[in-house]
Design an enzyme around this catalytic site. Structure first.
Site, PDB file in Angstrom:
ATOM      1  N   CYS A 101       0.833  -1.255  -0.025  1.00 47.78           N
ATOM      2  CA  CYS A 101       0.059  -0.048   0.055  1.00 47.78           C
ATOM      3  C   CYS A 101       0.838   1.369   0.036  1.00 47.78           C
ATOM      4  CB  CYS A 101      -0.918   0.062   1.178  1.00 47.78           C
ATOM      5  SG  CYS A 101      -2.081   1.349   1.252  1.00 47.78           S
ATOM      6  N   CYS A 204      -6.041  -3.897   7.294  1.00 48.37           N
ATOM      7  CA  CYS A 204      -7.230  -3.265   7.275  1.00 48.37           C
ATOM      8  C   CYS A 204      -8.599  -3.688   6.471  1.00 48.37           C
ATOM      9  CB  CYS A 204      -6.762  -1.730   6.617  1.00 48.37           C
ATOM     10  SG  CYS A 204      -6.376  -1.399   4.791  1.00 48.37           S
TER      11      CYS A 204
END
Length: 365
Positions: A101, A204
């Site tokens: 990410c 997440c």
């Protein structure tokens, strides 16, 4: 300097944005919408990027008096992070989605868009430090180095090890010189409602923390054998993709070891959908090979002494390393256990991040 402050809705990014504003920069807050179906409320302290988080970020921006926008990067996140995560597990590797990410979203997609809109840099709430060192060969005569944070318990330099020199030149990490306790106190003093908001944990996009169940929903049940190192079947599994080297829990072995000792996953073989288990001693390796090398500056010349870290909050291990064409070779001073293909090895020189690589395999020399 015009700066985009990435605001997740948490306490760290809130204080990071306020510190950039205090430093005299022109700051614009940006919340990244990364979920294609964001929940209205957080399901637990694990997740992030919900509508509630966007609202928290907006309230902080309003208090600071800075513009605030939500940028939709859900499709990019799905393609570059989530799909990559599934593909890596399916191929028998153990990825770290936070590194991907940072590489693909926060310091590629976000930074690229910020630069295209006329901004100069991106600031985030990561716990790491950028140290500027005089260097006549560097742009403006200054070399920017990535270093560990002061708060070792919160240090996030590992997941930033994928940043190259160009990205680092456009990055700010205002929290690196402060402990998390002091950050929460500062947030409270500034009147931020997120001062006591729980930190997000783990992955997440898997808010309940059940990685195996999440993968099974996407890859389906694929029953197969669990074998010992002699090839004897000692159990069954529902998908080799859900196992990782070094794993002990959740094996459900039907045949105990003759000596009663616990057994660990020593290999996953996606081609034959097989999981292999063995003794703890078999996990020890002292040689790591990685690809997808990312250097936070120039690649090292020759063999260099480094500290090698395998996990985000793992220990640093004395080692030597060298660039080998497209690969990175790492020789550990002592054997360590639980090194899985797909993990990242991040190399340090003191507190400075030298670079990183994705582990392709590890063995004994």
């Amino acid at each position: 300097m015009r700066v985009v402050a990435a605001m997740s809705g948490g306490v760290d990014s809130a204080v990071a944005a306020s510190r950039m504003l205090d430093a005299g920069h022109e700051v614009v807050g940006v919340h990244l919408a990364l979920s294609q179906s964001a929940a209205t409320l957080r399901e637990s302290a694990r997740g992030c990027c919900t509508i509630e988080d966007a609202g928290d970020a907006r309230r902080v921006a309003d208090r600071l008096g800075i513009p605030f926008y939500v940028w939709d990067m859900a499709q990019r996140f799905a393609d570059d992070v989530v799909a990559d995560f599934v593909a890596e597990y399916e191929a028998g590797r153990t990825p770290n989605p936070c590194l991907r990410c940072n590489e693909k979203i926060k310091f590629a997609a976000l930074l690229d868009k910020a630069l295209a809109l006329g901004f100069d840099a991106v600031a985030t709430g990561h716990y790491a430090q950028v140290v500027e060192t005089p260097d006549p060969a560097a742009p403006a005569g200054v070399r920017r180095e990535l270093h560990r944070a002061v708060d070792q318990a919160k240090d996030q330099s590992y997941v930033l090890g994928v940043l190259d020199a160009d990205q680092l030149a456009r990055a700010f990490f205002p929290l690196g010189d402060t402990t998390k306790t002091d950050i929460r106190a500062e947030a409270a003093q500034r009147g931020f409602s997120v001062a006591r908001k729980p930190d997000s944990h783990d992955i997440c996009f898997i808010p309940d923390g059940d990685t195996r169940g999440w993968l099974t929903d996407r890859l389906g049940r694929r029953p197969g054998p669990i074998l010992d190192t002699m090839g004897q079947q000692v159990g069954r599994h529902d998908g080799a993709y859900a196992y990782t080297v070094g794993q002990r829990r959740g094996l459900g072995l039907s045949v105990p070891a003759a000596d009663g000792a616990p057994r660990y996953v020593t290999a996953t073989r996606p081609q034959s959908n097989t999981v292999v288990v063995g003794t703890r001693e078999l996990l020890g390796v002292d040689h790591i090979v990685g690809d997808h090398a990312r250097w936070c500056g120039a690649a090292p010349e020759g063999v260099v002494a480094v500290g090698a870290q395998i996990r985000a909050h793992g220990h640093e291990h004395p080692a030597t390393a060298w660039a080998d064409g497209e690969q990175v070779q790492v020789r550990l001073a002592e054997r360590i256990r639980g090194v899985a293909p797909g993990q990242s090895v991040v190399l340090y020189e003191g507190t400075r991040v030298v670079g990183s690589a994705t582990i392709t395999h590890a063995d004994r020399r």
